[in-house]
Design a protein around this motif. Structure first.
Motif, PDB file in Angstrom:
ATOM      1  N   GLN A 141       0.732  -1.026  -0.100  1.00 26.54           N
ATOM      2  CA  GLN A 141      -0.091  -0.025   0.101  1.00 26.54           C
ATOM      3  C   GLN A 141       0.972   1.253   0.019  1.00 26.54           C
ATOM      4  O   GLN A 141       0.421   2.463  -0.163  1.00 26.54           O
ATOM      5  CB  GLN A 141      -0.947   0.003   1.172  1.00 26.54           C
ATOM      6  CG  GLN A 141      -1.923  -1.240   1.105  1.00 26.54           C
ATOM      7  CD  GLN A 141      -2.964  -0.993   2.470  1.00 26.54           C
ATOM      8  OE1 GLN A 141      -2.491  -0.363   3.550  1.00 26.54           O
ATOM      9  NE2 GLN A 141      -4.066  -1.672   2.137  1.00 26.54           N
ATOM     10  N   LEU A 142       2.053   1.285   0.383  1.00 28.12           N
ATOM     11  CA  LEU A 142       2.973   2.343   0.370  1.00 28.12           C
ATOM     12  C   LEU A 142       3.431   2.481  -1.108  1.00 28.12           C
ATOM     13  O   LEU A 142       4.465   2.143  -1.421  1.00 28.12           O
ATOM     14  CB  LEU A 142       4.094   1.884   1.194  1.00 28.12           C
ATOM     15  CG  LEU A 142       5.435   3.067   1.587  1.00 28.12           C
ATOM     16  CD1 LEU A 142       4.579   4.245   2.527  1.00 28.12           C
ATOM     17  CD2 LEU A 142       6.126   2.693   2.180  1.00 28.12           C
ATOM     18  N   ASP A 143       2.707   3.478  -1.811  1.00 29.14           N
ATOM     19  CA  ASP A 143       2.974   3.574  -3.216  1.00 29.14           C
ATOM     20  C   ASP A 143       3.610   5.033  -3.657  1.00 29.14           C
ATOM     21  O   ASP A 143       4.091   5.757  -2.520  1.00 29.14           O
ATOM     22  CB  ASP A 143       1.656   3.563  -4.005  1.00 29.14           C
ATOM     23  CG  ASP A 143       0.415   4.721  -3.586  1.00 29.14           C
ATOM     24  OD1 ASP A 143       0.903   5.438  -2.659  1.00 29.14           O
ATOM     25  OD2 ASP A 143      -0.336   4.465  -3.949  1.00 29.14           O
ATOM     26  N   ALA A 144       3.755   5.345  -4.682  1.00 26.57           N
ATOM     27  CA  ALA A 144       4.475   6.621  -5.120  1.00 26.57           C
ATOM     28  C   ALA A 144       4.033   7.934  -4.315  1.00 26.57           C
ATOM     29  O   ALA A 144       4.710   8.539  -3.986  1.00 26.57           O
ATOM     30  CB  ALA A 144       4.728   6.769  -6.592  1.00 26.57           C
ATOM     31  N   ASP A 145       2.772   7.844  -4.535  1.00 30.68           N
ATOM     32  CA  ASP A 145       1.909   9.060  -3.915  1.00 30.68           C
ATOM     33  C   ASP A 145       2.121   9.137  -2.522  1.00 30.68           C
ATOM     34  O   ASP A 145       2.448  10.324  -1.880  1.00 30.68           O
ATOM     35  CB  ASP A 145       0.550   8.874  -4.099  1.00 30.68           C
ATOM     36  CG  ASP A 145      -0.391   9.978  -3.760  1.00 30.68           C
ATOM     37  OD1 ASP A 145       0.099  11.139  -4.017  1.00 30.68           O
ATOM     38  OD2 ASP A 145      -1.174   9.781  -2.688  1.00 30.68           O
ATOM     39  N   GLN A 146       2.335   8.089  -1.765  1.00 30.52           N
ATOM     40  CA  GLN A 146       2.508   8.071  -0.385  1.00 30.52           C
ATOM     41  C   GLN A 146       3.947   8.759   0.026  1.00 30.52           C
ATOM     42  O   GLN A 146       4.093   9.195   0.928  1.00 30.52           O
ATOM     43  CB  GLN A 146       2.329   6.612   0.349  1.00 30.52           C
ATOM     44  CG  GLN A 146       0.739   6.208   0.157  1.00 30.52           C
ATOM     45  CD  GLN A 146      -0.011   6.784   1.491  1.00 30.52           C
ATOM     46  OE1 GLN A 146       0.391   7.188   2.207  1.00 30.52           O
ATOM     47  NE2 GLN A 146      -1.499   6.562   0.881  1.00 30.52           N
ATOM     48  N   LEU A 147       4.891   8.122  -0.774  1.00 30.26           N
ATOM     49  CA  LEU A 147       6.260   8.499  -0.517  1.00 30.26           C
ATOM     50  C   LEU A 147       6.422   9.916  -0.846  1.00 30.26           C
ATOM     51  O   LEU A 147       7.330  10.575  -0.428  1.00 30.26           O
ATOM     52  CB  LEU A 147       7.256   7.724  -1.735  1.00 30.26           C
ATOM     53  CG  LEU A 147       7.268   6.114  -1.368  1.00 30.26           C
ATOM     54  CD1 LEU A 147       8.009   5.265  -2.454  1.00 30.26           C
ATOM     55  CD2 LEU A 147       8.137   5.829  -0.056  1.00 30.26           C
ATOM     56  N   ARG A 148       5.706  10.549  -1.922  1.00 28.54           N
ATOM     57  CA  ARG A 148       5.804  12.074  -2.148  1.00 28.54           C
ATOM     58  C   ARG A 148       5.115  12.685  -0.765  1.00 28.54           C
ATOM     59  O   ARG A 148       5.878  13.706  -0.345  1.00 28.54           O
ATOM     60  CB  ARG A 148       4.900  12.288  -3.370  1.00 28.54           C
ATOM     61  CG  ARG A 148       5.605  11.726  -4.637  1.00 28.54           C
ATOM     62  CD  ARG A 148       4.846  12.318  -6.210  1.00 28.54           C
ATOM     63  NE  ARG A 148       5.067  11.616  -7.216  1.00 28.54           N
ATOM     64  CZ  ARG A 148       4.421  10.405  -7.741  1.00 28.54           C
ATOM     65  NH1 ARG A 148       3.051  10.453  -7.076  1.00 28.54           N
ATOM     66  NH2 ARG A 148       4.829  10.009  -8.642  1.00 28.54           N
ATOM     67  N   ARG A 149       4.306  12.347  -0.329  1.00 27.85           N
ATOM     68  CA  ARG A 149       3.661  12.961   0.952  1.00 27.85           C
ATOM     69  C   ARG A 149       4.594  12.637   2.155  1.00 27.85           C
ATOM     70  O   ARG A 149       4.534  13.654   2.691  1.00 27.85           O
ATOM     71  CB  ARG A 149       2.203  12.176   1.184  1.00 27.85           C
ATOM     72  CG  ARG A 149       1.140  12.419   0.317  1.00 27.85           C
ATOM     73  CD  ARG A 149      -0.082  11.758   0.945  1.00 27.85           C
ATOM     74  NE  ARG A 149      -0.546  12.414   1.912  1.00 27.85           N
ATOM     75  CZ  ARG A 149      -1.374  11.854   2.480  1.00 27.85           C
ATOM     76  NH1 ARG A 149      -2.165  10.581   2.363  1.00 27.85           N
ATOM     77  NH2 ARG A 149      -1.926  12.304   3.679  1.00 27.85           N
ATOM     78  N   ALA A 150       5.427  11.666   2.061  1.00 22.26           N
ATOM     79  CA  ALA A 150       6.338  11.393   3.392  1.00 22.26           C
ATOM     80  C   ALA A 150       7.546  12.716   2.817  1.00 22.26           C
ATOM     81  O   ALA A 150       7.863  13.086   3.941  1.00 22.26           O
ATOM     82  CB  ALA A 150       6.770  10.085   3.258  1.00 22.26           C
ATOM     83  N   ALA A 151       7.923  12.570   1.801  1.00 21.84           N
ATOM     84  CA  ALA A 151       8.923  13.675   1.366  1.00 21.84           C
ATOM     85  C   ALA A 151       8.583  14.957   1.423  1.00 21.84           C
ATOM     86  O   ALA A 151       9.466  15.733   2.159  1.00 21.84           O
ATOM     87  CB  ALA A 151       9.353  13.455  -0.082  1.00 21.84           C
ATOM     88  N   LEU A 152       7.411  15.347   1.272  1.00 25.62           N
ATOM     89  CA  LEU A 152       6.958  16.756   1.706  1.00 25.62           C
ATOM     90  C   LEU A 152       6.776  16.955   2.971  1.00 25.62           C
ATOM     91  O   LEU A 152       7.119  18.122   3.303  1.00 25.62           O
ATOM     92  CB  LEU A 152       5.420  16.977   0.826  1.00 25.62           C
ATOM     93  CG  LEU A 152       4.637  18.218   0.741  1.00 25.62           C
ATOM     94  CD1 LEU A 152       5.655  19.451   0.261  1.00 25.62           C
ATOM     95  CD2 LEU A 152       3.442  18.177   0.291  1.00 25.62           C
ATOM     96  N   ALA A 153       6.411  15.898   3.932  1.00 26.95           N
ATOM     97  CA  ALA A 153       6.227  16.269   4.973  1.00 26.95           C
ATOM     98  C   ALA A 153       7.437  16.769   5.753  1.00 26.95           C
ATOM     99  O   ALA A 153       7.520  17.309   6.849  1.00 26.95           O
ATOM    100  CB  ALA A 153       5.696  14.869   5.906  1.00 26.95           C
TER     101      ALA A 153
END
Length: 236
Positions: A141-153
């Motif tokens: 479930q940890l997809d590209a969108d989730q990774l972008r959100r984490a990087a933004l955080a």
């Protein structure tokens, strides 16, 4: 954008502005490195808790599919370099014969418990001037969108976590290093997230927690596999 992090940084800064988050320093953000911790997908070595349901080879086959999926999503996210931190050593034949994306760098986890190995990787990345997203391969479930959100955080917090429903976490992002974040944790238990948060709070770091996801550790977790992955596993 995949090869020019300054473009990615600007894009993430604009996303922060659009989301209403503080953007001070966003356009001068440092690179975010995704470090994927993984065991070689070998029978009897990887995903051993799934052996009762899948058998040794079936568990290894799933580990291989999860690894491929994780690398694909990490590269697709385009947040920064992707590193595969492995055990056994990167010089082991299993890695030399495995087809991996050329963009992925192989490094060794080294000795010690999980905390010591993650601490070593984190300190190395932070000392090199990058932020880090530490992930495993257990959470499809940890997809590209989730990774972008984490990087933004990480542009407005010193730490970000994606909790797992089993009490652990599937992602830990950091802009700073302190060994206490990794020491004395009772790994592979339902207290991992709580213990980690307690350490981050003691450090006084700003923490952004993202939505909780399911990882695939136990036979009861197999129902959370994406349908194509589950179907391919049955076909194998």
């Amino acid at each position: 954008m995949a090869h020019d992090f300054s473009d990615v940084a600007s894009a993430l800064g604009l996303l922060a502005w659009g989301a209403g988050w503080p953007i001070s320093g966003c356009l001068q953000m440092k690179a975010v490195r995704i470090v994927v911790f993984v065991k070689a997908p070998l029978a009897g070595f990887a995903k051993t808790r799934l052996i009762p349901a899948l058998g040794q080879q079936g568990a290894a086959d799933l580990a291989q599919r999860l690894l491929e999926h994780t690398l694909d999503e990490a590269l697709k996210s385009q947040v920064g370099p992707v590193e595969l931190c492995v055990t056994p050593s990167a010089s082991d034949p299993v890695w030399q014969t495995m087809p991996l994306p050329e963009a992925v760098r192989l490094t060794d986890q080294g000795e010690g418990d999980l905390g010591a190995r993650m601490a070593r990787a984190t300190e190395r990345v932070i000392d090199a001037g990058e932020s880090i997203l530490l992930i495993g391969t257990d959470c499809p479930q940890l997809d590209a969108d989730q990774l972008r959100r984490a990087a933004l955080a990480l542009q407005h917090a010193q730490a970000t976590l994606v909790p797992a429903f089993d009490g652990g976490y599937v992602l830990l992002g950091l802009t700073r290093f302190d060994s206490s974040v990794f020491s004395g944790i009772t790994w592979s238990t339902e207290s991992v997230m709580i213990e980690t948060m307690a350490r981050l709070n003691r450090l006084g770091w700003r923490v952004k927690t993202l939505p909780t996801l399911h990882d695939i550790d136990e036979p009861s977790d197999l129902k959370y596999l994406p349908k194509p992955m589950a179907l391919s596993l049955r076909a194998a």
